[in-house]
Design a protein around this motif. Structure first.
Motif, PDB file in Angstrom:
ATOM      1  N   VAL A  99       0.925  -1.108   0.124  1.00 37.58           N
ATOM      2  CA  VAL A  99      -0.142   0.047   0.038  1.00 37.58           C
ATOM      3  C   VAL A  99       0.958   1.137  -0.033  1.00 37.58           C
ATOM      4  O   VAL A  99       1.866   1.352   0.994  1.00 37.58           O
ATOM      5  CB  VAL A  99      -0.934  -0.059   1.203  1.00 37.58           C
ATOM      6  N   ARG A 100       0.275   2.135  -0.854  1.00 41.52           N
ATOM      7  CA  ARG A 100       1.197   3.437  -1.161  1.00 41.52           C
ATOM      8  C   ARG A 100       0.713   4.582  -0.432  1.00 41.52           C
ATOM      9  O   ARG A 100       1.341   5.529   0.009  1.00 41.52           O
ATOM     10  CB  ARG A 100       1.488   3.826  -2.607  1.00 41.52           C
ATOM     11  N   GLU A 101      -0.649   4.441  -0.556  1.00 38.43           N
ATOM     12  CA  GLU A 101      -1.576   5.632  -0.241  1.00 38.43           C
ATOM     13  C   GLU A 101      -2.610   5.230   0.552  1.00 38.43           C
ATOM     14  O   GLU A 101      -3.646   4.171   0.004  1.00 38.43           O
ATOM     15  CB  GLU A 101      -1.715   6.722  -1.176  1.00 38.43           C
ATOM     16  N   ILE A 102      -3.145   5.893   1.515  1.00 40.60           N
ATOM     17  CA  ILE A 102      -4.504   5.731   2.279  1.00 40.60           C
ATOM     18  C   ILE A 102      -5.179   6.964   2.226  1.00 40.60           C
ATOM     19  O   ILE A 102      -4.790   8.074   2.526  1.00 40.60           O
ATOM     20  CB  ILE A 102      -4.408   5.317   3.569  1.00 40.60           C
ATOM     21  N   ILE A 103      -6.322   7.064   1.394  1.00 37.38           N
ATOM     22  CA  ILE A 103      -7.284   8.427   1.285  1.00 37.38           C
ATOM     23  C   ILE A 103      -8.511   8.081   2.440  1.00 37.38           C
ATOM     24  O   ILE A 103      -9.136   7.297   2.321  1.00 37.38           O
ATOM     25  CB  ILE A 103      -7.916   8.279   0.007  1.00 37.38           C
ATOM     26  N   LEU A 104      -8.424   9.050   3.357  1.00 36.98           N
ATOM     27  CA  LEU A 104      -9.365   9.163   4.451  1.00 36.98           C
ATOM     28  C   LEU A 104     -10.596   9.854   3.866  1.00 36.98           C
ATOM     29  O   LEU A 104     -10.346  11.072   3.754  1.00 36.98           O
ATOM     30  CB  LEU A 104      -8.783   9.782   5.451  1.00 36.98           C
ATOM     31  N   TYR A 126       1.528   4.992  13.306  1.00 39.90           N
ATOM     32  CA  TYR A 126       2.151   4.167  14.195  1.00 39.90           C
ATOM     33  C   TYR A 126       2.589   2.758  13.537  1.00 39.90           C
ATOM     34  O   TYR A 126       3.935   2.248  13.861  1.00 39.90           O
ATOM     35  CB  TYR A 126       1.377   3.889  15.453  1.00 39.90           C
ATOM     36  N   VAL A 127       1.878   2.401  13.058  1.00 37.76           N
ATOM     37  CA  VAL A 127       1.922   0.974  12.373  1.00 37.76           C
ATOM     38  C   VAL A 127       2.449   0.954  10.860  1.00 37.76           C
ATOM     39  O   VAL A 127       3.329   0.147  10.461  1.00 37.76           O
ATOM     40  CB  VAL A 127       0.460   0.036  12.343  1.00 37.76           C
ATOM     41  N   ALA A 128       2.356   1.997  10.058  1.00 36.82           N
ATOM     42  CA  ALA A 128       2.575   2.154   8.808  1.00 36.82           C
ATOM     43  C   ALA A 128       3.438   3.604   8.397  1.00 36.82           C
ATOM     44  O   ALA A 128       2.725   4.322   7.623  1.00 36.82           O
ATOM     45  CB  ALA A 128       1.842   1.717   7.558  1.00 36.82           C
ATOM     46  N   PRO A 129       4.284   4.057   9.091  1.00 38.69           N
ATOM     47  CA  PRO A 129       4.599   5.370   8.827  1.00 38.69           C
ATOM     48  C   PRO A 129       5.069   5.789   7.525  1.00 38.69           C
ATOM     49  O   PRO A 129       5.261   7.111   6.931  1.00 38.69           O
ATOM     50  CB  PRO A 129       6.003   5.887   9.977  1.00 38.69           C
ATOM     51  N   GLN A 130       5.452   4.721   6.724  1.00 38.01           N
ATOM     52  CA  GLN A 130       5.793   5.150   5.346  1.00 38.01           C
ATOM     53  C   GLN A 130       4.840   5.226   4.364  1.00 38.01           C
ATOM     54  O   GLN A 130       5.170   5.993   3.103  1.00 38.01           O
ATOM     55  CB  GLN A 130       6.666   3.961   4.869  1.00 38.01           C
TER      56      GLN A 130
END
Lengths: 283, 218
Positions: free
Chosen positions: B154-159, B180-184
């Motif tokens: 996963v590269r991007e999370i769109i909220l 916390y879990v995936a700062p990248q």
């Protein structure tokens, strides 16, 4: 003919009633808590009546037709948004603190029982929660809400002997409504919370949120002690209302103790304060 | 409105059930019930069958929690879509609305609600743990068929939670957990502010403030 009332209000509850209508709980300056039906408020054509979102924790000017009886809903006629809490929408700990303040207000303030001073304190508190004074302001507001509702715990001295409290351990009973020093006996006080006297003294000295807002921000206090103090105040709220505080699990987040609002979501770092095992580290 | 005492028990029951549907009052319930009585047996039973089929076959996708009859859902199973971009929404209805734009080619995650502390809805009541697990471990579970799409980092999370106080709170909580879990991973939020065609003169303060705060360089 219907009587229209005009007042300042903070929205503390929003529930969907139908596809387009909502039931809102507003804490108003001059009319206390009012529950209103906002007919068609979600419909695009109603946007002229409701200027800006009628959302949780927002404040504005409301025009409403009051209910005829305590069990009925009044009717919202207009809402002019004044503050949509931009700061809180970017600050999780501040938003969590605001949720706690909203819940405590809803628990302590009765329908149509005006508390103009407390309204002002809630406005001041909501303005402080996204900033460095968050923890202190939350504590100050819950204390102010208890005082305003007439349920303030006795913080000045021992309930039994009346002597001032020492810095050492003292016992707090929410049912008895205050503290008892190390030498006195507490009878029939229900659950007892043990805490350092200096935390109680700091809580007694704590000023109103409006006073905090008028001064430059002070250095943040001891988060663990503040969380313990909040545990005492919430125990008092729960004792006088005979209901649990749902937002208690947010205390870890509000007082900056870890991520707080964890996956299991129910713990909160200060639960021991409500079970009578804690002894505070100092205020 | 009290039901007419001359109605039969089955008719009264039918009206009672229709009356529980959103937007259907007792008068409309009565009208629908009589419409069904007048219609042919096949037509009426087709409605009953359709309700039964929906309840029997529609379930949540095990990956994104969208409503589907086949697991994984058509969006998660589509290898043409960009599985490295996940759009997080509150409800399946929000997903459908976003899909109708035909702009987004990534995949989704449906939270099945929003964090509402005053209503006792905590993060554990939503599909947030599954989202974090999906991001950390990858989408695919062991034993799934070859037709499922390959696991994508996963590269991007769109909220894309609603811009209400509770929706914003849910978004803030997700930002905290993702950091916390995936700062990248890049975390973005849907833009907010003035809609096209709006007039500043008649816009409310909240929308104008959002538009000013979220202004973009041109």
């Amino acid at each position: 003919m219907a009587t229209y009332l005009n007042d300042d209000a903070i929205c503390l509850r929003v529930h969907d009633f139908s596809e387009t209508s909502q039931v809102v709980g507003l804490f108003t300056r001059a009319h206390g808590m009012v529950s209103l039906i906002a007919k068609g408020v979600k419909r695009e054509s109603k946007k002229g009546v409701v200027s800006g979102p009628l959302d949780l924790l927002t404040s504005g000017e409301v025009v409403f037709v009051p209910s005829r009886g305590a069990a009925e809903l009044g009717t919202l006629a207009a809402w002019e948004l004044a503050d949509h809490r931009a700061g809180l929408r970017k600050n999780l700990a501040g938003l969590n603190a605001a949720m706690l303040c909203a819940e405590v207000t809803g628990m302590l303030v009765q329908a149509q029982d005006p508390h103009a001073e407390l309204y002002g304190e809630l406005e001041a508190t909501l303005g402080l929660l996204a900033g460095p004074q968050r923890a202190r302001a939350t504590l100050a507001y819950v204390k102010a809400a208890l005082v305003g509702a007439g349920y303030a715990p006795q913080l000045g001295g021992c309930l039994t002997c009346g002597r001032g409290l020492s810095d050492g351990p003292v016992r707090f009973s929410a049912r008895a409504g205050g503290f008892v020093c190390g030498t006195c006996v507490l009878e029939g006080g229900g659950t007892v919370i043990q805490v350092a006297g200096r935390i109680v003294a700091a809580l007694a000295r704590l000023e109103l949120p409006s006073v905090l807002a008028a001064r430059p921000p002070e250095k943040a206090g001891d988060a663990a002690a503040q969380a313990l103090a909040m545990g005492l105040l919430l125990a008092q709220v729960e004792a006088v209302t005979d209901r649990g505080v749902k937002t208690r699990y947010l205390l870890g987040s509000i007082f900056g103790q870890g991520r707080g609002q964890g996956m299991k979501g129910q713990g909160g770092e200060v639960t021991e304060a409500s079970t009578g095992k804690a002894e505070g580290k100092g205020g | 409105m009290a039901a007419n005492p001359h109605y039969t028990d089955s008719l009264r029951k039918l009206m009672e059930l229709f009356g529980k549907l959103p937007g259907v009052g007792s008068r409309s319930a009565e009208r629908i019930a009589f419409h069904l009585l007048k219609s042919s047996r096949e037509e009426a039973l087709a409605l009953a069958d359709a309700i039964r089929a929906v309840k029997d076959h529609v379930k949540h996708c095990s990956i994104c929690f969208n409503l589907t009859e086949h697991d994984p859902c058509s969006i998660c199973a589509d290898a043409e879509r960009d599985h490295s971009v996940i759009c997080v929404v509150e409800q399946p209805k929000d997903l459908l609305q976003l899909e109708s734009t035909n702009i987004f080619r990534g995949v989704y995650h449906v939270l099945l609600g929003r964090i509402a502390p005053l209503e006792n809805v905590t993060p554990a009541d939503l599909t947030i743990p599954q989202l974090l697990e999906r991001i950390v471990r990858g989408v695919r579970k062991e034993g799934e068929g070859a037709s499922t799409p390959p696991v994508a980092a996963v590269r991007e999370i769109i909220l894309a939670t609603n811009p209400t106080m509770e929706g914003d709170g849910t978004s803030l909580f997700l930002q905290q957990e993702l950091a916390y879990v995936a700062p990248q991973i890049a975390v973005t939020r849907l833009a907010r502010g003035l809609p096209a065609g709006a007039q500043i003169e008649y816009s409310n303060k909240a929308i104008l403030a959002d538009a000013l705060n979220g202004r973009t360089k041109v």
